[in-house]
Write a protein that holds these residues in place. Structure first.
Motif, PDB file in Angstrom:
ATOM      1  N   GLN A 205       0.823  -1.208   0.000  1.00  0.00           N
ATOM      2  CA  GLN A 205       0.000   0.000   0.000  1.00  0.00           C
ATOM      3  C   GLN A 205       0.856   1.257   0.000  1.00  0.00           C
ATOM      4  N   ASN A 206       1.893   1.256   0.845  1.00  0.00           N
ATOM      5  CA  ASN A 206       2.770   2.428   0.912  1.00  0.00           C
ATOM      6  C   ASN A 206       3.513   2.654  -0.392  1.00  0.00           C
ATOM      7  N   LEU A 207       3.930   1.565  -1.023  1.00  0.00           N
ATOM      8  CA  LEU A 207       4.626   1.692  -2.302  1.00  0.00           C
ATOM      9  C   LEU A 207       3.692   2.224  -3.379  1.00  0.00           C
ATOM     10  N   ASN A 208       2.450   1.748  -3.359  1.00  0.00           N
ATOM     11  CA  ASN A 208       1.476   2.264  -4.330  1.00  0.00           C
ATOM     12  C   ASN A 208       1.195   3.746  -4.089  1.00  0.00           C
ATOM     13  N   ASN A 209       1.117   4.141  -2.813  1.00  0.00           N
ATOM     14  CA  ASN A 209       0.935   5.561  -2.489  1.00  0.00           C
ATOM     15  C   ASN A 209       2.124   6.381  -2.972  1.00  0.00           C
ATOM     16  N   LEU A 210       3.327   5.815  -2.834  1.00  0.00           N
ATOM     17  CA  LEU A 210       4.527   6.509  -3.285  1.00  0.00           C
ATOM     18  C   LEU A 210       4.520   6.693  -4.795  1.00  0.00           C
ATOM     19  N   ILE A 211       4.127   5.642  -5.512  1.00  0.00           N
ATOM     20  CA  ILE A 211       4.060   5.726  -6.979  1.00  0.00           C
ATOM     21  C   ILE A 211       3.043   6.779  -7.402  1.00  0.00           C
ATOM     22  N   ASP A 212       1.895   6.809  -6.705  1.00  0.00           N
ATOM     23  CA  ASP A 212       0.857   7.802  -7.021  1.00  0.00           C
ATOM     24  C   ASP A 212       1.362   9.217  -6.766  1.00  0.00           C
ATOM     25  N   ALA A 213       2.074   9.405  -5.649  1.00  0.00           N
ATOM     26  CA  ALA A 213       2.596  10.737  -5.321  1.00  0.00           C
ATOM     27  C   ALA A 213       3.646  11.173  -6.337  1.00  0.00           C
ATOM     28  N   ILE A 214       4.512  10.256  -6.738  1.00  0.00           N
ATOM     29  CA  ILE A 214       5.521  10.580  -7.744  1.00  0.00           C
ATOM     30  C   ILE A 214       4.858  10.919  -9.075  1.00  0.00           C
ATOM     31  N   SER A 215       3.794  10.178  -9.412  1.00  0.00           N
ATOM     32  CA  SER A 215       3.088  10.442 -10.675  1.00  0.00           C
ATOM     33  C   SER A 215       2.488  11.835 -10.700  1.00  0.00           C
ATOM     34  N   ARG A 216       2.038  12.322  -9.553  1.00  0.00           N
ATOM     35  CA  ARG A 216       1.498  13.678  -9.496  1.00  0.00           C
ATOM     36  C   ARG A 216       2.563  14.700  -9.890  1.00  0.00           C
ATOM     37  N   TYR A 217       3.791  14.481  -9.436  1.00  0.00           N
ATOM     38  CA  TYR A 217       4.875  15.387  -9.822  1.00  0.00           C
ATOM     39  C   TYR A 217       5.272  15.165 -11.276  1.00  0.00           C
ATOM     40  N   ARG A 218       5.156  13.924 -11.713  1.00  0.00           N
ATOM     41  CA  ARG A 218       5.528  13.620 -13.102  1.00  0.00           C
ATOM     42  C   ARG A 218       4.623  14.358 -14.084  1.00  0.00           C
ATOM     43  N   TYR A 219       3.320  14.395 -13.800  1.00  0.00           N
ATOM     44  CA  TYR A 219       2.378  15.016 -14.726  1.00  0.00           C
ATOM     45  C   TYR A 219       2.085  16.478 -14.385  1.00  0.00           C
ATOM     46  N   GLY A 220       2.578  16.952 -13.270  1.00  0.00           N
ATOM     47  CA  GLY A 220       2.371  18.356 -12.912  1.00  0.00           C
ATOM     48  C   GLY A 220       3.437  19.243 -13.536  1.00  0.00           C
ATOM     49  N   LYS A 221       3.402  19.375 -14.861  1.00  0.00           N
ATOM     50  CA  LYS A 221       4.439  20.127 -15.578  1.00  0.00           C
ATOM     51  C   LYS A 221       4.453  21.603 -15.170  1.00  0.00           C
ATOM     52  N   LYS A 222       3.271  22.176 -15.027  1.00  0.00           N
ATOM     53  CA  LYS A 222       3.187  23.579 -14.642  1.00  0.00           C
ATOM     54  C   LYS A 222       3.762  23.778 -13.237  1.00  0.00           C
ATOM     55  N   GLU A 223       3.406  22.878 -12.321  1.00  0.00           N
ATOM     56  CA  GLU A 223       3.893  22.981 -10.946  1.00  0.00           C
ATOM     57  C   GLU A 223       5.406  22.792 -10.877  1.00  0.00           C
TER      58      GLU A 223
END
Length: 327
Positions: A205-223
């Motif tokens: 679960q923690n690893l999946n949460n980590l992947i999700d959090a990293i993906s947010r930064y991956r697709y947050g080009k403007k941020e």
């Protein structure tokens, strides 16, 4: 076995601290006996207090823009905190960075507070602090690489500065490669079904949460772009603070040359060889300044003055920490 392993780990940590302290003490002792302290006193006495106050102001700007950068990265994870709260926690982190062993003590404290504020977003909040540190380092690397190439021939004139610059380029390229690998290939953290005995901290679960959090930064080009811009602005404030220190001490150093030196030195002292870079920072600045014909005493005075300007805001962070109402 667990008691033995924990005892061995503690011994290893203490040995690491002892060795790093020994290296710091050795370099500082060498500089202490090499320089003429009466000349340093003379340099400090002739300093301009107005430039010192101006430098302290830009040191505060550096902390503020770092807080803005972190707030943007928190928003990417849908963690919304007031700007004043982000500034408070950044100041507290500044305090612990200065007075704890190593340069990551403040990051651990920020993680602690953001997790207390948002326990349901523990992984995302923790990653925001780590990613904030990485974005700050990437901004510094980009500034350093651009300026180091401009003064490369001058840096090659001395063997120590030549090796320092090449080491800086090597570390910078490795960090940029690792940054791109983690950001654009987050699946390298995916859970391996064959490793059922993973430590509880890194559960599926923690690893999946980590992947999700990293993906947010991956697709947050403007941020990412905004955070990187504020990283450059934050480092620019630090460089202006240092330039004010040179003006206060009446040192004739071009701003861009000073910026290239500080960017290189800041990246190199991130290597955990000494305690918070003590000794290595002062030694490198002395050698780099010699390229312009500046003697050891004014160079060491500059290093100590910049350190004092930074400590001022660390002390402010200490006051904020004592008055901070813990959640």
């Amino acid at each position: 076995m667990s008691d033995k392993s924990s005892t061995a780990k503690r011994k290893k940590n203490w040995l690491s601290i002892f060795l790093r302290s020994a290296v710091s003490t050795g370099i500082l002792s060498f500089l202490f006996f090499k320089v003429d302290w009466t000349k340093i006193t003379s340099v400090v006495e002739r300093s301009n207090p107005i430039d010192i106050v101006l430098g302290i102001f830009f040191g505060g700007c550096q902390v503020f823009f770092s807080a803005v950068r972190w707030k943007i990265l928190l928003q990417t994870q849908e963690i919304f905190i007031p700007m004043f709260k982000a500034f408070e926690l950044t100041l507290i982190g500044q305090f612990f960075n200065a007075f704890l062993l190593g340069s990551t003590g403040g990051d651990i404290v920020r993680i602690y507070y953001i997790v207390k504020l948002y326990p349901e977003k523990k992984t995302a909040g923790s990653l925001s602090v780590i990613y904030d540190r990485v974005i700050g380092l990437v901004g510094l690397i980009l500034i350093g690489q651009l300026l180091a190439l401009n003064f490369f021939k001058l840096f090659e004139a001395h063997p120590i500065t030549r090796h320092a610059v090449w080491l800086f380029f090597s570390i910078s390229l490795f960090i940029l490669f690792l940054f791109g690998l983690i950001l654009f290939f987050p699946n390298i953290f995916s859970f391996d079904k064959r490793k059922k005995k993973t430590i509880s901290l890194f559960s599926k679960q923690n690893l999946n949460n980590l992947i999700d959090a990293i993906s947010r930064y991956r697709y947050g080009k403007k941020e990412n772009f905004m955070a990187l811009c504020y990283s450059v602005i934050s480092h620019g404030s630090t460089l202006i603070m240092a330039y004010c220190a040179t003006r206060s001490l009446h040192l004739d150093i071009p701003f861009l040359f000073l910026a290239s030196i500080l960017a290189i030195v800041s990246v190199l002292i991130s290597i955990p060889v000494t305690i918070s870079g003590l000794g290595v920072r002062e030694g490198l600045i002395v050698v780099f300044f010699q390229l312009l014909g500046i003697k050891a005493e004014p160079a060491l005075s500059f290093s100590l003055l910049v350190f004092a300007m930074s400590v001022f805001w660390s002390l402010v962070g200490g006051i904020v920490y004592l008055r901070y109402k813990k959640p």
